[in-house]
Design a protein around this motif. Structure first.
Motif, PDB file in Angstrom:
ATOM      1  N   THR A   1      56.903   3.246  49.480  1.00  0.00           N
ATOM      2  CA  THR A   1      57.071   4.724  49.618  1.00  0.00           C
ATOM      3  C   THR A   1      56.940   5.743  49.107  1.00  0.00           C
TER       4      THR A   1
ATOM      5  N   LEU B   1      70.563  -1.623  51.409  1.00  0.00           N
ATOM      6  CA  LEU B   1      69.224  -2.455  51.788  1.00  0.00           C
ATOM      7  C   LEU B   1      69.548  -3.684  51.612  1.00  0.00           C
TER       8      LEU B   1
ATOM      9  N   ARG C   1      60.070   0.520  47.754  1.00  0.00           N
ATOM     10  CA  ARG C   1      60.194   1.693  46.681  1.00  0.00           C
ATOM     11  C   ARG C   1      58.922   2.220  46.384  1.00  0.00           C
TER      12      ARG C   1
ATOM     13  N   SER D   1      71.062   3.320  56.347  1.00  0.00           N
ATOM     14  CA  SER D   1      71.727   3.818  55.003  1.00  0.00           C
ATOM     15  C   SER D   1      71.278   5.113  55.007  1.00  0.00           C
TER      16      SER D   1
ATOM     17  N   GLY E   1      61.440   6.407  53.342  1.00  0.00           N
ATOM     18  CA  GLY E   1      62.309   6.856  52.093  1.00  0.00           C
ATOM     19  C   GLY E   1      63.775   7.190  53.052  1.00  0.00           C
ATOM     20  N   LYS E   2      63.692   7.221  54.297  1.00  0.00           N
ATOM     21  CA  LYS E   2      64.731   7.390  55.096  1.00  0.00           C
ATOM     22  C   LYS E   2      65.125   5.969  55.921  1.00  0.00           C
ATOM     23  N   PHE E   3      66.397   5.649  56.138  1.00  0.00           N
ATOM     24  CA  PHE E   3      66.829   4.765  56.811  1.00  0.00           C
ATOM     25  C   PHE E   3      67.852   4.960  57.754  1.00  0.00           C
TER      26      PHE E   3
ATOM     27  N   LYS F   1      71.905   7.485  52.816  1.00  0.00           N
ATOM     28  CA  LYS F   1      71.343   7.896  51.421  1.00  0.00           C
ATOM     29  C   LYS F   1      70.359   6.995  50.790  1.00  0.00           C
ATOM     30  N   ALA F   2      69.856   5.996  51.888  1.00  0.00           N
ATOM     31  CA  ALA F   2      68.663   5.048  51.173  1.00  0.00           C
ATOM     32  C   ALA F   2      69.067   4.327  50.103  1.00  0.00           C
TER      33      ALA F   2
END
Ligand code: HEC
Length: 146
Positions: free
Chosen positions: A128, A92, A125, A84, A79-81, A86-87
């Motif tokens: 996740t 993406l 998603r 990005s 859930g974290k990138f 703010k994911a």
């Protein structure tokens, strides 16, 4: 004369205020738009996610591991990138289509179309969320065992 000056000033101020307040909502709406993510119509769509899962297994799992849990490429199910904060789905899509320069993360924009990328993201998603719920369940079970 003084009264006239005061009157003109008053008009000037009220016009200025009106203009300022008329501008404010438009600006706020624009700022909001900047933070707004694109919608992924395939999220929660079981058939699309199954398609995404198959594509992921063929094109991505080699580096990102089964279920995107991470291998020589990073885990995609936290859930974290890194790329990005703010994911965001928008980010993406750009990463997957365009790749990340000077890394092993290649550009898939030529071999996957927009819908395929969104389906892969819908799958990521879902995984996740599954990982998140599983972690909560495991923690609860551990707490119970004590
Ligand atoms: C050849 C190996 C390889 C393949 C195949 C590959 N990736 Fe990657 N990917 C990487 C590596 C390595 C990184 C990390 C780059 C960095 O930050 O240094 C990465 C990064 C990413 C990121 C950003 C992660 C973050 O934390 O910001 C996303 C999203 C991603 N890949 C998605 C995919 C998807 C979806 C596919 C399949 C369509 C795919 N990748 C296929 C190696 C690969």
């Amino acid at each position: 004369m003084q009264a006239l000056v005061a009157f003109v000033l008053m008009i000037g101020i009220s016009v200025g205020l009106t203009l300022a307040s008329a501008n404010a909502p438009a600006q706020a709406a624009h700022e909001h738009e900047d933070y707004d993510d694109m919608e992924n119509e395939f999220e929660g769509d079981a058939e699309a996610i199954e398609y995404g899962r198959q594509r992921f297994a063929r094109r991505c799992a080699y580096c990102h591991g089964g279920g995107g849990m991470g291998a020589k490429g990073p885990s995609l199910t936290k859930g974290k990138f890194k790329w990005s904060r703010k994911a965001l789905t928008t980010d993406l899509v750009n990463i997957i289509m365009g790749g990340i320069p000077n890394t092993q993360m290649g550009a898939f924009g030529r071999t996957l179309d927009g819908d395929e990328v969104l389906k892969i993201i819908a799958y990521i998603r879902q995984e996740t969320e599954r990982v998140r719920v599983e972690a909560i369940r495991a923690a609860a079970e551990q707490a119970e065992a004590k």
